[in-house]
Design a protein around this motif. Sequence first.
Motif, PDB file in Angstrom:
ATOM      1  N   ALA A   1      39.365  39.344  31.018  1.00 56.43           N
ATOM      2  CA  ALA A   1      40.403  38.506  31.636  1.00 56.43           C
ATOM      3  C   ALA A   1      41.729  39.247  31.718  1.00 56.43           C
ATOM      4  CB  ALA A   1      40.572  37.220  30.825  1.00 56.43           C
ATOM      5  N   THR A   2      42.613  38.727  32.556  1.00 55.59           N
ATOM      6  CA  THR A   2      43.951  39.309  32.686  1.00 55.59           C
ATOM      7  C   THR A   2      44.663  39.263  31.331  1.00 55.59           C
ATOM      8  OG1 THR A   2      44.762  37.127  33.367  1.00 55.59           O
ATOM      9  CG2 THR A   2      44.224  38.710  35.120  1.00 55.59           C
ATOM     10  N   CYS A   3      45.457  40.285  31.066  1.00 55.97           N
ATOM     11  CA  CYS A   3      46.166  40.354  29.789  1.00 55.97           C
ATOM     12  C   CYS A   3      47.338  41.330  29.905  1.00 55.97           C
ATOM     13  CB  CYS A   3      45.227  40.808  28.670  1.00 55.97           C
ATOM     14  SG  CYS A   3      44.396  42.378  29.002  1.00 55.97           S
ATOM     15  N   ASP A   4      48.245  41.210  28.962  1.00 54.61           N
ATOM     16  CA  ASP A   4      49.410  42.100  28.919  1.00 54.61           C
ATOM     17  C   ASP A   4      49.881  42.211  27.471  1.00 54.61           C
ATOM     18  OD1 ASP A   4      51.391  43.777  29.749  1.00 54.61           O
ATOM     19  OD2 ASP A   4      52.640  42.230  30.684  1.00 54.61           O
ATOM     20  N   ASN A   5      50.445  43.326  27.122  1.00 51.83           N
ATOM     21  CA  ASN A   5      50.951  43.506  25.756  1.00 51.83           C
ATOM     22  C   ASN A   5      52.445  43.199  25.653  1.00 51.83           C
ATOM     23  OD1 ASN A   5      51.760  45.691  27.279  1.00 51.83           O
ATOM     24  ND2 ASN A   5      51.412  47.220  25.659  1.00 51.83           N
ATOM     25  N   LYS A   6      53.039  42.787  26.767  1.00 49.55           N
ATOM     26  CA  LYS A   6      54.482  42.491  26.759  1.00 49.55           C
ATOM     27  C   LYS A   6      54.768  40.990  26.780  1.00 49.55           C
ATOM     28  CE  LYS A   6      55.639  46.799  29.143  1.00 49.55           C
ATOM     29  NZ  LYS A   6      56.235  47.409  30.366  1.00 49.55           N
ATOM     30  N   SER A   7      53.861  40.240  27.360  1.00 52.37           N
ATOM     31  CA  SER A   7      54.043  38.790  27.425  1.00 52.37           C
ATOM     32  C   SER A   7      52.692  38.106  27.540  1.00 52.37           C
ATOM     33  CB  SER A   7      54.915  38.405  28.636  1.00 52.37           C
ATOM     34  OG  SER A   7      54.283  38.813  29.847  1.00 52.37           O
TER      35      SER A   7
ATOM     36  N   GLN B   1      45.590  32.636  31.717  1.00 53.42           N
ATOM     37  CA  GLN B   1      44.794  33.858  31.651  1.00 53.42           C
ATOM     38  C   GLN B   1      43.597  33.642  32.567  1.00 53.42           C
ATOM     39  OE1 GLN B   1      43.476  34.869  27.704  1.00 53.42           O
ATOM     40  NE2 GLN B   1      43.415  37.061  28.155  1.00 53.42           N
ATOM     41  N   GLU B   2      43.240  34.663  33.361  1.00 55.52           N
ATOM     42  CA  GLU B   2      42.196  34.482  34.372  1.00 55.52           C
ATOM     43  C   GLU B   2      41.067  35.500  34.215  1.00 55.52           C
ATOM     44  OE1 GLU B   2      43.920  33.527  38.453  1.00 55.52           O
ATOM     45  OE2 GLU B   2      45.696  34.343  37.435  1.00 55.52           O
ATOM     46  N   ILE B   3      39.862  35.015  34.400  1.00 55.77           N
ATOM     47  CA  ILE B   3      38.679  35.888  34.331  1.00 55.77           C
ATOM     48  C   ILE B   3      38.709  36.874  35.494  1.00 55.77           C
ATOM     49  CG2 ILE B   3      36.157  35.948  34.506  1.00 55.77           C
ATOM     50  CD1 ILE B   3      36.180  33.125  33.231  1.00 55.77           C
TER      51      ILE B   3
ATOM     52  N   SER C   1      17.098  40.648  34.608  1.00 63.91           N
ATOM     53  CA  SER C   1      18.015  40.569  35.743  1.00 63.91           C
ATOM     54  C   SER C   1      19.452  40.554  35.225  1.00 63.91           C
ATOM     55  CB  SER C   1      17.733  39.298  36.559  1.00 63.91           C
ATOM     56  OG  SER C   1      18.584  39.207  37.688  1.00 63.91           O
ATOM     57  N   GLN C   2      20.387  40.821  36.138  1.00 65.93           N
ATOM     58  CA  GLN C   2      21.791  40.726  35.745  1.00 65.93           C
ATOM     59  C   GLN C   2      22.625  40.161  36.894  1.00 65.93           C
ATOM     60  OE1 GLN C   2      23.143  44.810  34.921  1.00 65.93           O
ATOM     61  NE2 GLN C   2      24.284  44.802  36.839  1.00 65.93           N
ATOM     62  N   PHE C   3      23.662  39.444  36.512  1.00 63.97           N
ATOM     63  CA  PHE C   3      24.680  38.977  37.449  1.00 63.97           C
ATOM     64  C   PHE C   3      25.959  39.701  37.066  1.00 63.97           C
ATOM     65  CE2 PHE C   3      28.290  36.328  38.548  1.00 63.97           C
ATOM     66  CZ  PHE C   3      28.011  35.931  39.853  1.00 63.97           C
ATOM     67  N   HIS C   4      26.630  40.270  38.067  1.00 65.58           N
ATOM     68  CA  HIS C   4      27.869  40.993  37.762  1.00 65.58           C
ATOM     69  C   HIS C   4      28.832  40.854  38.946  1.00 65.58           C
ATOM     70  CE1 HIS C   4      30.150  44.954  36.791  1.00 65.58           C
ATOM     71  NE2 HIS C   4      30.674  43.917  36.143  1.00 65.58           N
ATOM     72  N   GLN C   5      29.976  40.260  38.662  1.00 65.18           N
ATOM     73  CA  GLN C   5      30.956  40.029  39.716  1.00 65.18           C
ATOM     74  C   GLN C   5      32.380  40.237  39.188  1.00 65.18           C
ATOM     75  OE1 GLN C   5      30.498  38.929  43.203  1.00 65.18           O
ATOM     76  NE2 GLN C   5      32.533  39.832  43.020  1.00 65.18           N
ATOM     77  N   TYR C   6      33.147  41.073  39.891  1.00 60.70           N
ATOM     78  CA  TYR C   6      34.583  41.147  39.605  1.00 60.70           C
ATOM     79  C   TYR C   6      35.255  39.984  40.325  1.00 60.70           C
ATOM     80  CZ  TYR C   6      33.846  45.711  37.517  1.00 60.70           C
ATOM     81  OH  TYR C   6      33.418  46.723  36.698  1.00 60.70           O
ATOM     82  N   VAL C   7      36.297  39.450  39.719  1.00 58.66           N
ATOM     83  CA  VAL C   7      36.922  38.220  40.208  1.00 58.66           C
ATOM     84  C   VAL C   7      38.404  38.462  40.472  1.00 58.66           C
ATOM     85  CG1 VAL C   7      37.305  35.771  39.736  1.00 58.66           C
ATOM     86  CG2 VAL C   7      35.309  36.946  38.736  1.00 58.66           C
ATOM     87  N   GLN C   8      38.866  38.001  41.626  1.00 60.67           N
ATOM     88  CA  GLN C   8      40.277  38.174  41.969  1.00 60.67           C
ATOM     89  C   GLN C   8      41.128  37.088  41.318  1.00 60.67           C
ATOM     90  OE1 GLN C   8      41.156  38.218  46.157  1.00 60.67           O
ATOM     91  NE2 GLN C   8      43.211  39.045  45.848  1.00 60.67           N
ATOM     92  N   PRO C   9      42.131  37.465  40.534  1.00 64.44           N
ATOM     93  CA  PRO C   9      43.016  36.451  39.937  1.00 64.44           C
ATOM     94  C   PRO C   9      43.914  35.823  40.997  1.00 64.44           C
ATOM     95  CG  PRO C   9      43.799  38.662  39.437  1.00 64.44           C
ATOM     96  CD  PRO C   9      42.501  38.838  40.142  1.00 64.44           C
ATOM     97  N   GLN C  10      44.290  34.571  40.780  1.00 64.14           N
ATOM     98  CA  GLN C  10      45.072  33.847  41.782  1.00 64.14           C
ATOM     99  C   GLN C  10      46.543  33.685  41.402  1.00 64.14           C
ATOM    100  OE1 GLN C  10      41.549  30.779  41.874  1.00 64.14           O
ATOM    101  NE2 GLN C  10      42.887  30.286  43.598  1.00 64.14           N
ATOM    102  N   VAL C  11      46.849  33.717  40.128  1.00 72.75           N
ATOM    103  CA  VAL C  11      48.242  33.517  39.707  1.00 72.75           C
ATOM    104  C   VAL C  11      48.903  34.848  39.395  1.00 72.75           C
ATOM    105  CG1 VAL C  11      49.770  32.402  38.034  1.00 72.75           C
ATOM    106  CG2 VAL C  11      47.698  31.224  38.823  1.00 72.75           C
TER     107      VAL C  11
END
Length: 267
Positions: free
Chosen positions: A81-87, A92-94, A111-121
């Motif tokens: 998920a989205t993250c930051d070390n400053k704030s 938080q978004e997957i 089998s596997q499922f694998h998807q990158y996800v675009q954050p919206q905020v």
Amino acid sequence: MQRLLRRNLPISRQRVITCDCIKQLFASVCSSVFYLRVARSSIYSTTTTNSDTQTKDMAVTRTNAISKQKFDYLLVLDFEATCDNKSRLIPQEIIEFPCLKVNAKTLQIESQFHQYVQPQVHKQITPFCTELTGIIQDMVDGKPHLKETLEAFHEWMLSEGLMKDGVSSIFVTCGDWDLKTMLPSQCKYFNIQPHPVFSRWINIKKSFANLTGVFPRGMMGMLSKLNIPHKGRHHSGIDDCKNIASILITMIQQGHIFQQTSHPEKL
């Protein structure tokens, strides 16, 4: 007595008696060697049979241990998920959604499922997030948002037969964060109703503690304890799933029977 006889017999007759004695001695030795070989062969045959029996018994025991699992499939899941070390980012978004389908009987990853996800905020991936996960901006730009990703994941589960009647499956996560905190909080923020299947999971840390008596700090500690080499990049979602699957499989091979650890509550 033999010495007295030999003194009174001609030399030629003494030689005949001596040869007869040697022949009898040789025959006796050969007979002893034969019976010794037969005995050794019998012992080896019995040992080999016992060894083969023990090997078969071990194989049967291992198969029985695997067949006792309560679920047909174990779905190894590990979000990034989205993250930051400053704030602190709210929400938080997957940004990475991987899942491996492990057959609980054969211990094969089917089998596997694998998807990158675009954050919206928080649309920009921070340098700290890239350093931690290896995910860069290009990997999420133009990718589906969470809602579309959940829909695609549901289609994957249908195509894999995981939603059929009589087929049981459950998620396996390294901790409770993924399905107790991360997914519910993001779904709530975007007013998304997650499928009830996400309300049931196994926290492999708790399972590991039940097996070993030691509660692990994380995935790396479990790998080390089980002497499993780490593969790939730590905090890459798909690589973490593969390493967690290795832990899972090893635990099953050691006779552990996995049980649901989450409370059966609705998200």
